[in-house]
Design a protein around this motif. Structure first.
Motif, PDB file in Angstrom:
ATOM      1  N   ASP A   5       8.007   1.506 -42.791  1.00 30.80           N
ATOM      2  CA  ASP A   5       8.262   0.803 -44.049  1.00 30.80           C
ATOM      3  C   ASP A   5       9.462  -0.135 -43.906  1.00 30.80           C
ATOM      4  O   ASP A   5       9.435  -1.262 -44.401  1.00 30.80           O
ATOM      5  CB  ASP A   5       8.528   1.793 -45.183  1.00 30.80           C
ATOM      6  CG  ASP A   5       7.289   2.554 -45.610  1.00 30.80           C
ATOM      7  OD1 ASP A   5       6.181   2.015 -45.475  1.00 30.80           O
ATOM      8  OD2 ASP A   5       7.436   3.697 -46.085  1.00 30.80           O
ATOM      9  N   ALA A  36      -1.970  -1.399 -47.928  1.00 32.49           N
ATOM     10  CA  ALA A  36      -1.695  -0.150 -48.650  1.00 32.49           C
ATOM     11  C   ALA A  36      -0.208   0.191 -48.608  1.00 32.49           C
ATOM     12  O   ALA A  36       0.367   0.633 -49.603  1.00 32.49           O
ATOM     13  CB  ALA A  36      -2.527   0.995 -48.059  1.00 32.49           C
ATOM     14  N   ARG A  37       0.415  -0.019 -47.455  1.00 29.74           N
ATOM     15  CA  ARG A  37       1.857   0.250 -47.334  1.00 29.74           C
ATOM     16  C   ARG A  37       2.656  -0.643 -48.269  1.00 29.74           C
ATOM     17  O   ARG A  37       3.576  -0.199 -48.949  1.00 29.74           O
ATOM     18  CB  ARG A  37       2.332   0.020 -45.899  1.00 29.74           C
ATOM     19  CG  ARG A  37       1.952   1.082 -44.915  1.00 29.74           C
ATOM     20  CD  ARG A  37       2.967   2.205 -44.947  1.00 29.74           C
ATOM     21  NE  ARG A  37       2.689   3.167 -43.903  1.00 29.74           N
ATOM     22  CZ  ARG A  37       3.595   3.862 -43.270  1.00 29.74           C
ATOM     23  NH1 ARG A  37       4.866   3.724 -43.554  1.00 29.74           N
ATOM     24  NH2 ARG A  37       3.245   4.728 -42.367  1.00 29.74           N
ATOM     25  N   ARG A  39       1.614  -2.173 -51.014  1.00 28.81           N
ATOM     26  CA  ARG A  39       1.341  -1.780 -52.402  1.00 28.81           C
ATOM     27  C   ARG A  39       2.144  -0.531 -52.779  1.00 28.81           C
ATOM     28  O   ARG A  39       2.674  -0.425 -53.882  1.00 28.81           O
ATOM     29  CB  ARG A  39      -0.151  -1.513 -52.622  1.00 28.81           C
ATOM     30  CG  ARG A  39      -1.035  -2.694 -52.381  1.00 28.81           C
ATOM     31  CD  ARG A  39      -0.984  -3.722 -53.512  1.00 28.81           C
ATOM     32  NE  ARG A  39      -1.893  -4.806 -53.215  1.00 28.81           N
ATOM     33  CZ  ARG A  39      -1.514  -6.028 -52.878  1.00 28.81           C
ATOM     34  NH1 ARG A  39      -0.249  -6.331 -52.812  1.00 28.81           N
ATOM     35  NH2 ARG A  39      -2.392  -6.963 -52.614  1.00 28.81           N
ATOM     36  N   LYS A  40       2.239   0.428 -51.849  1.00 28.36           N
ATOM     37  CA  LYS A  40       3.011   1.646 -52.101  1.00 28.36           C
ATOM     38  C   LYS A  40       4.497   1.304 -52.294  1.00 28.36           C
ATOM     39  O   LYS A  40       5.150   1.853 -53.188  1.00 28.36           O
ATOM     40  CB  LYS A  40       2.839   2.624 -50.940  1.00 28.36           C
ATOM     41  CG  LYS A  40       3.566   3.927 -51.119  1.00 28.36           C
ATOM     42  CD  LYS A  40       3.342   4.835 -49.921  1.00 28.36           C
ATOM     43  CE  LYS A  40       4.260   6.040 -49.979  1.00 28.36           C
ATOM     44  NZ  LYS A  40       4.240   6.810 -48.752  1.00 28.36           N
ATOM     45  N   GLU A  42       5.654  -1.501 -53.399  1.00 23.71           N
ATOM     46  CA  GLU A  42       5.752  -2.184 -54.694  1.00 23.71           C
ATOM     47  C   GLU A  42       5.688  -1.169 -55.839  1.00 23.71           C
ATOM     48  O   GLU A  42       6.498  -1.212 -56.772  1.00 23.71           O
ATOM     49  CB  GLU A  42       4.631  -3.214 -54.841  1.00 23.71           C
ATOM     50  CG  GLU A  42       4.765  -4.393 -53.904  1.00 23.71           C
ATOM     51  CD  GLU A  42       3.524  -5.279 -53.861  1.00 23.71           C
ATOM     52  OE1 GLU A  42       3.646  -6.404 -53.371  1.00 23.71           O
ATOM     53  OE2 GLU A  42       2.432  -4.836 -54.312  1.00 23.71           O
ATOM     54  N   THR A  43       4.745  -0.260 -55.765  1.00 26.92           N
ATOM     55  CA  THR A  43       4.551   0.734 -56.824  1.00 26.92           C
ATOM     56  C   THR A  43       5.759   1.655 -56.964  1.00 26.92           C
ATOM     57  O   THR A  43       6.142   2.021 -58.072  1.00 26.92           O
ATOM     58  CB  THR A  43       3.289   1.577 -56.541  1.00 26.92           C
ATOM     59  OG1 THR A  43       2.169   0.694 -56.445  1.00 26.92           O
ATOM     60  CG2 THR A  43       3.032   2.599 -57.619  1.00 26.92           C
ATOM     61  N   SER A  44       6.376   2.004 -55.843  1.00 25.52           N
ATOM     62  CA  SER A  44       7.522   2.920 -55.883  1.00 25.52           C
ATOM     63  C   SER A  44       8.819   2.218 -56.274  1.00 25.52           C
ATOM     64  O   SER A  44       9.846   2.859 -56.450  1.00 25.52           O
ATOM     65  CB  SER A  44       7.691   3.600 -54.521  1.00 25.52           C
ATOM     66  OG  SER A  44       8.081   2.647 -53.543  1.00 25.52           O
TER      67      SER A  44
END
Length: 146
Positions: A5, A36-37, A39-40, A42-44
């Motif tokens: 990340d 997917a990484r 987006r994760k 961004e979401t977190s």
């Protein structure tokens, strides 16, 4: 957040418009896994947005400030969590773990004192900084020593 990340964030800081395909190739992931990484992240809340930086907006322009922030972490703060949170801030150029009375030395470039104040607030409330001491650079580096 892991090392992969952090690598993805580093690439996105340099080129926020990179395709997921190119990003995946750069870090050894498929296009879907890279997407997917991101987006994760961004979401977190690690990645909070993307922006265009215009020549007139560069932090070291006529009204820009370059500063060095000594950071002592709160007793309950995690060093790795602080480092990842600090490096996710767009104004942070570098953050290094140091010896002495402070835990980190953070090099930042901000547009003005209002932005510096906002960054200090985020480092204290989101990243775990307990105490800070800020020194302003009186002149920006003019040449590299490569």
């Amino acid at each position: 957040m892991d090392d992969l990340d952090s690598e993805i964030i580093g690439i996105l800081r340099e080129n926020g418009r990179i395709s997921f395909s190119a990003l995946g190739a750069a870090v050894g992931l498929s296009t879907n896994a890279a997407s997917a990484r991101v987006r994760k992240l961004e979401t977190s809340g690690v990645i909070v947005g993307y922006r265009a930086i215009l020549a007139d907006d560069t932090p070291l322009g006529p009204l820009g400030l370059e500063a060095f922030i000594d950071v002592r972490l709160r007793a309950d703060a995690d060093s790795d969590t602080f480092l990842h949170a600090a490096l996710a801030e767009p104004e942070v150029r570098d953050a290094v773990h140091v010896t002495g009375p402070y835990d980190y030395l953070v090099h930042v470039s901000v547009a003005d004192s209002t932005h510096l104040n906002g960054l200090l607030h985020r480092l204290k409330h989101r990243a775990g900084a307990g105490q800070t001491q800020t020194r302003l650079a009186l002149r920006a580096p003019t040449t590299s020593r490569d």
